[in-house]
Design an enzyme around this catalytic site. Sequence first.
Site, short mmCIF file in Angstrom:
data_model
loop_
_atom_site.label_atom_id
_atom_site.label_comp_id
_atom_site.label_asym_id
_atom_site.label_seq_id
_atom_site.Cartn_x
_atom_site.Cartn_y
_atom_site.Cartn_z
N LYS A 123 0.82 -1.21 0.00
CA LYS A 123 0.00 0.00 0.00
C LYS A 123 0.85 1.26 0.00
O LYS A 123 0.46 2.27 -0.58
CB LYS A 123 -0.94 0.01 1.21
CG LYS A 123 -2.12 -0.93 1.06
CD LYS A 123 -3.24 -0.53 2.01
CE LYS A 123 -4.44 -1.43 1.87
NZ LYS A 123 -5.49 -1.17 2.86
N LYS A 206 -7.16 -9.86 -8.37
CA LYS A 206 -8.31 -9.97 -7.48
C LYS A 206 -9.39 -8.95 -7.86
O LYS A 206 -9.06 -7.82 -8.21
CB LYS A 206 -7.82 -9.66 -6.05
CG LYS A 206 -8.54 -10.40 -4.96
CD LYS A 206 -7.86 -10.16 -3.62
CE LYS A 206 -8.52 -9.01 -2.86
NZ LYS A 206 -8.31 -9.04 -1.43
N LYS A 209 -12.39 -3.17 -5.16
CA LYS A 209 -13.08 -1.88 -5.30
C LYS A 209 -12.13 -0.80 -5.80
O LYS A 209 -12.58 0.24 -6.23
CB LYS A 209 -13.75 -1.48 -4.00
CG LYS A 209 -12.89 -1.50 -2.78
CD LYS A 209 -13.79 -1.44 -1.56
CE LYS A 209 -13.14 -2.05 -0.34
NZ LYS A 209 -14.11 -2.49 0.63
P1 AMP Z 1 -11.85 -5.33 1.45
O1 AMP Z 1 -12.84 -5.05 0.39
O2 AMP Z 1 -10.46 -5.50 0.93
O3 AMP Z 1 -11.95 -4.42 2.66
O4 AMP Z 1 -12.22 -6.78 2.01
C1 AMP Z 1 -13.35 -7.06 2.78
C2 AMP Z 1 -13.50 -8.56 2.87
O5 AMP Z 1 -13.82 -9.10 1.57
C3 AMP Z 1 -12.21 -9.28 3.30
O6 AMP Z 1 -12.55 -10.40 4.11
C4 AMP Z 1 -11.60 -9.74 2.01
O7 AMP Z 1 -10.78 -10.88 2.16
C5 AMP Z 1 -12.84 -10.05 1.16
N1 AMP Z 1 -12.55 -9.84 -0.27
C6 AMP Z 1 -12.27 -8.67 -0.88
N2 AMP Z 1 -12.07 -8.85 -2.21
C7 AMP Z 1 -12.22 -10.19 -2.45
C8 AMP Z 1 -12.17 -11.01 -3.62
N3 AMP Z 1 -11.91 -10.51 -4.82
N4 AMP Z 1 -12.38 -12.34 -3.48
C9 AMP Z 1 -12.66 -12.86 -2.27
N5 AMP Z 1 -12.74 -12.15 -1.12
C10 AMP Z 1 -12.53 -10.82 -1.20
#
Ligand code: AMP
Length: 345
Positions: A123, A206, A209
């Site tokens: 990051k 991946k 967002k």
């Molecule tokens: P974040 O959006 O990075 O804050 O992630 C929130 C939750 O969603 C966390 O538990 C991540 O591991 C899960 N997550 C985010 N993006 C993915 C993805 N592309 N595939 C699976 N899990 C995800």
Amino acid sequence: MSTSGSTPLGQKAGRILSGIQPTGNLHLGNYLGAIRNWVTLQQDYECLFCIVDMHAITVWQDPAELIRTTREVAAGMIAAGVSPVDNALFVQSHVPAHAQLAWVLNCVARIGWLNRMTQFKDKAGKNRENASVGLYVYPNLMAADILVYKATHVPVGEDQKQHLELARDIAQKFNIDFGKVVFPLPEPVIRGPGMRVMSLRDGLKKMSKSDESDYSRLNMTDDRDAIALKFQKAKSDPLPLPTTDAEMEGRPEAINLINIYAALTDKSHAEVLADISGLQFSAFKAKLTEVAVNVLGPINAETKRLMNDPAEIDRVLARGAEKANTIAAGVLKEVYDVVGFLPRA
Ligand code: AMP
Ligand code: TRP
């Protein structure tokens, strides 16, 4: 004597804490990778689900947008089936003990440990000197989120495993330094394979967002037309659809679409391959659109309905914060006593 503040676990298998950042819209990866899993876990565990706004501001957030996305994540979780009645669903900044425990943990964690955190390196990028100090101590705040409830289990994605191991190291060092087992060592609950949802534009990246292309992800608020268009435009390859696991080898986009189909229909790979055998990619994508609309449509509609009444979301979150605070304040008191902070008269 110090009080632990913990409520009895009763018949539950343990206590779960998990967190999600309110940065931007929820997408299919969040749903299949995290939220859907939480909906299952809430049956067997006492669950606390925290919307981590304090983690969010470790990188710049527009204040008005942060308020909106905090409510939207809450609405999305409730719409997806997270019960705010059976669990505590709350906002991190509403429970001051997170920040208070994080300070104590800042004094337990070692700089060398934080220097090994790969998420910080990713990051902060090249301009490390210019990253916020908050981004650097992010893992200590995450440890506080977990330990302030003496959580026994933490469902996380692969990418958060290193942070959870650090939380265990911090808990262990605290217990050893002060000669008292205050914190249980939290166990990761890592999701099974197939739960990593990849970008619709690049099967090796991946779904996220932060991807600049909206065509790379399915947002939880996308309607039927948007879902259909995104699957139509989703990257595929010139070969016919695979019919065996061996034929999926080296075809990340095909694998991703099949994984998404399998996850949305709760089917195994073999069942999916049987379902789609003989289809063209275009026909498969139309089927995929149908299953995605079936699953996401009702969640999408309920999220929108909840977002029309922000005051009700705020009330639900206030009740969650109250429940969370009852546990957290007790654990913080125990920590303060163990550390040797003079109790307030
Ligand atoms: P974040 O959006 O990075 O804050 O992630 C929130 C939750 O969603 C966390 O538990 C991540 O591991 C899960 N997550 C985010 N993006 C993915 C993805 N592309 N595939 C699976 N899990 C995800
Ligand atoms: N760092 C986690 C993520 O980006 C979010 C998070 C914050 C979290 N505190 C947590 C996850 C505590 C599990 C437990 O996904």
